[in-house]
Design a protein around this motif. Structure first.
Motif, PDB file in Angstrom:
ATOM      1  N   ASN A  10       0.789  -1.297  -0.055  1.00 48.46           N
ATOM      2  CA  ASN A  10      -0.145   0.064  -0.106  1.00 48.46           C
ATOM      3  C   ASN A  10       0.842   1.081   0.042  1.00 48.46           C
ATOM      4  O   ASN A  10       1.943   1.367   0.701  1.00 48.46           O
ATOM      5  N   ASN A  66      -6.107  -3.756  -2.603  1.00 50.64           N
ATOM      6  CA  ASN A  66      -7.385  -4.317  -3.112  1.00 50.64           C
ATOM      7  C   ASN A  66      -7.368  -4.184  -4.579  1.00 50.64           C
ATOM      8  O   ASN A  66      -8.346  -4.897  -5.091  1.00 50.64           O
ATOM      9  N   HIS A 111      -5.887 -13.530   0.277  1.00 48.08           N
ATOM     10  CA  HIS A 111      -5.100 -12.326   0.087  1.00 48.08           C
ATOM     11  C   HIS A 111      -5.738 -11.447  -1.040  1.00 48.08           C
ATOM     12  O   HIS A 111      -5.897 -11.831  -2.250  1.00 48.08           O
ATOM     13  N   ASN A 112      -6.264 -10.235  -0.781  1.00 54.57           N
ATOM     14  CA  ASN A 112      -6.982  -9.416  -1.675  1.00 54.57           C
ATOM     15  C   ASN A 112      -6.186  -8.868  -2.797  1.00 54.57           C
ATOM     16  O   ASN A 112      -6.654  -8.716  -3.735  1.00 54.57           O
ATOM     17  N   GLY A 113      -4.722  -8.750  -2.620  1.00 54.95           N
ATOM     18  CA  GLY A 113      -4.090  -8.299  -3.693  1.00 54.95           C
ATOM     19  C   GLY A 113      -4.036  -9.172  -4.760  1.00 54.95           C
ATOM     20  O   GLY A 113      -4.335  -8.974  -6.036  1.00 54.95           O
ATOM     21  N   LYS A 115      -6.251 -11.683  -5.267  1.00 59.49           N
ATOM     22  CA  LYS A 115      -7.462 -11.920  -5.513  1.00 59.49           C
ATOM     23  C   LYS A 115      -7.799 -10.979  -6.558  1.00 59.49           C
ATOM     24  O   LYS A 115      -8.484 -11.357  -7.471  1.00 59.49           O
ATOM     25  N   ASN A 116      -7.508  -9.836  -6.548  1.00 60.92           N
ATOM     26  CA  ASN A 116      -7.762  -8.703  -7.407  1.00 60.92           C
ATOM     27  C   ASN A 116      -7.058  -8.965  -8.714  1.00 60.92           C
ATOM     28  O   ASN A 116      -7.546  -8.797  -9.865  1.00 60.92           O
TER      29      ASN A 116
END
Length: 188
Positions: A10, A66, A111-113, A115-116
């Motif tokens: 981030n 994200n 893991h949202n990163g 996943k995106n």
């Protein structure tokens, strides 16, 4: 031959030295060791690095974790990097601190990163280097843990682990993901 090496994290001072930003930290270590500097460009901080006749585009997305897929997609297309030459550097709660695992493909493991990125491409067959950050937190404290700083002991061990990550990146670009996995995933 071109490669896109993306460190997840981030942007912003408040996230700079947190566990979740290990992808940024790895790329910063590589840039420092190579005397190269990142520039603020569309969707991220970017620099180019030459290694053994390969061009590595280093990307630290500024889209926040994200929405990492937006930055990865843009830079893969802009630099005309083949999808198989993508390597994503990320933190992993399931691995003990400092454990490194190179994978040719896999799931997002929550893991949202990751996943995106998978959502952006509709596929998960891209290489990723998972850096173990451990799971030393109480139930319900996961977010606070990943967004917290390193312990004193971890800080002492980080430089050697970052050097090993750089070796893995070099191997990925020169001998390929399969051989690099055989070489590095066996290490303790």
């Amino acid at each position: 031959m071109k490669y896109l090496i993306t460190g997840l994290g981030n942007p912003g001072k408040e996230y700079e030295n947190t566990r979740h930003n290990i992808g940024f930290k790895i790329l910063d270590a590589l840039a420092d060791a190579s005397n190269i500097v990142f520039s603020d460009k569309r969707y991220g901080f970017v620099t180019e690095y030459k290694f053994k006749s390969r061009t590595l585009i280093l990307l630290k997305p500024t889209t926040f974790m994200n929405l990492s897929g937006r930055a990865v997609n843009y830079w893969l297309q802009k630099e005309k990097v083949p999808f198989e030459n993508l390597l994503v550097l990320t933190d992993d709660l399931a691995l003990p601190f400092g454990t490194l695992r190179l994978r040719a493909k896999g799931g997002d493991a929550g893991h949202n990163g990751l996943k995106n990125i998978q959502e952006a491409f509709g596929r998960s067959d891209y290489a990723r280097l998972r850096f173990g950050i451990g799971d030393d937190f109480r139930r319900g404290q996961q977010v606070d843990y990943v967004l917290s700083g390193w312990s004193k002991d971890e800080e002492l061990d980080l430089p050697a682990k970052l050097d090993e990550c750089i070796e893995i990146i070099h191997a990925f670009a020169t001998v390929g993901v399969a051989r690099a996995m055989n070489q590095f995933n066996k290490r303790k």
